[in-house]
Write a protein that holds these residues in place. Structure first.
Motif, PDB file in Angstrom:
ATOM      1  N   ARG A   7      72.630  30.726  82.007  1.00 42.49           N
ATOM      2  CA  ARG A   7      71.566  31.227  81.128  1.00 42.49           C
ATOM      3  C   ARG A   7      72.140  32.213  80.103  1.00 42.49           C
ATOM      4  O   ARG A   7      71.751  32.200  78.937  1.00 42.49           O
ATOM      5  CB  ARG A   7      70.466  31.901  81.948  1.00 42.49           C
ATOM      6  CG  ARG A   7      69.238  32.206  81.097  1.00 42.49           C
ATOM      7  CD  ARG A   7      68.171  32.961  81.804  1.00 42.49           C
ATOM      8  NE  ARG A   7      67.793  32.392  83.084  1.00 42.49           N
ATOM      9  CZ  ARG A   7      66.845  32.906  83.858  1.00 42.49           C
ATOM     10  NH1 ARG A   7      66.195  33.985  83.493  1.00 42.49           N
ATOM     11  NH2 ARG A   7      66.557  32.360  85.007  1.00 42.49           N
ATOM     12  N   VAL A  12      67.860  28.607  75.604  1.00 42.69           N
ATOM     13  CA  VAL A  12      66.867  28.612  76.683  1.00 42.69           C
ATOM     14  C   VAL A  12      65.506  28.262  76.093  1.00 42.69           C
ATOM     15  O   VAL A  12      65.075  28.839  75.091  1.00 42.69           O
ATOM     16  CB  VAL A  12      66.803  29.988  77.379  1.00 42.69           C
ATOM     17  CG1 VAL A  12      65.655  30.027  78.391  1.00 42.69           C
ATOM     18  CG2 VAL A  12      68.122  30.308  78.060  1.00 42.69           C
ATOM     19  N   ALA A  45      66.103  27.755  84.498  1.00 47.28           N
ATOM     20  CA  ALA A  45      66.223  27.746  83.042  1.00 47.28           C
ATOM     21  C   ALA A  45      66.267  26.296  82.574  1.00 47.28           C
ATOM     22  O   ALA A  45      66.864  25.439  83.224  1.00 47.28           O
ATOM     23  CB  ALA A  45      67.478  28.483  82.584  1.00 47.28           C
TER      24      ALA A  45
END
Length: 161
Positions: free
Chosen positions: A60, A67, A84
């Motif tokens: 992430r 994202v 994510a």
């Protein structure tokens, strides 16, 4: 682009970064794993990745600009993870760090007990064995998971007399 070609294109773009970023064991699961294992009639819409919470956080951070913050996974009362979704690839990647499933006994970690390596876009990647994929899908218990589990044809075990 067919889902198979989108899957391979997505893996071609994502796997090198995941291999550099992840430090713990990880697997492709779900429809993408079924397709990679050659299960017929599977049309993946995304690439599900099961990994540790720490690896999910690392990815992430690495892909912070990609994202999909607006996306919310379905069934949040049934599943929880460090989640994510990255939609900048030919096929979106959904990373589930430390995935847990709500069962009658409470939250239980989703584990891969037996895996195999397959070639995905020229890179060796781990997926659960077909038996494990069926077990995991049945544990998830949703209609769509049970339908996928039913598509898995396992070789018959020889009868031992």
């Amino acid at each position: 682009m067919t889902s198979t070609s989108a899957l391979h294109a997505g893996l071609h773009h994502a796997l090198p970064q995941m291999a550099r970023t992840f430090r713990d064991p990880w697997w492709i699961i779900g429809s993408a794993a079924l397709a990679l294992a050659g299960v017929p009639g599977i049309e993946p819409q995304d690439i599900d990745v099961l990994c540790s919470r720490q690896d999910a956080l690392r990815l992430r951070q690495t892909w912070a600009d990609h994202v999909d913050a607006a996306y919310r996974p379905a069934d949040e009362t049934r599943f929880r993870s460090t989640f994510a979704r990255f939609a900048h690839l030919p096929m979106p990647v959904e990373v589930m760090g430390g995935l847990e499933l709500m069962t009658e006994a409470g939250w239980q970690p989703v584990r891969v007990n037996h895996d195999m390596r397959v070639d995905a876009a020229g890179i060796a990647v781990c997926i659960p064995t077909l038996e494990e994929q069926r077990r995991i899908l049945r544990a998830f218990g949703r209609d769509k998971d049970l339908a996928k589990a039913a598509r898995i044809a396992l070789p018959e075990h020889p009868h031992v007399a």
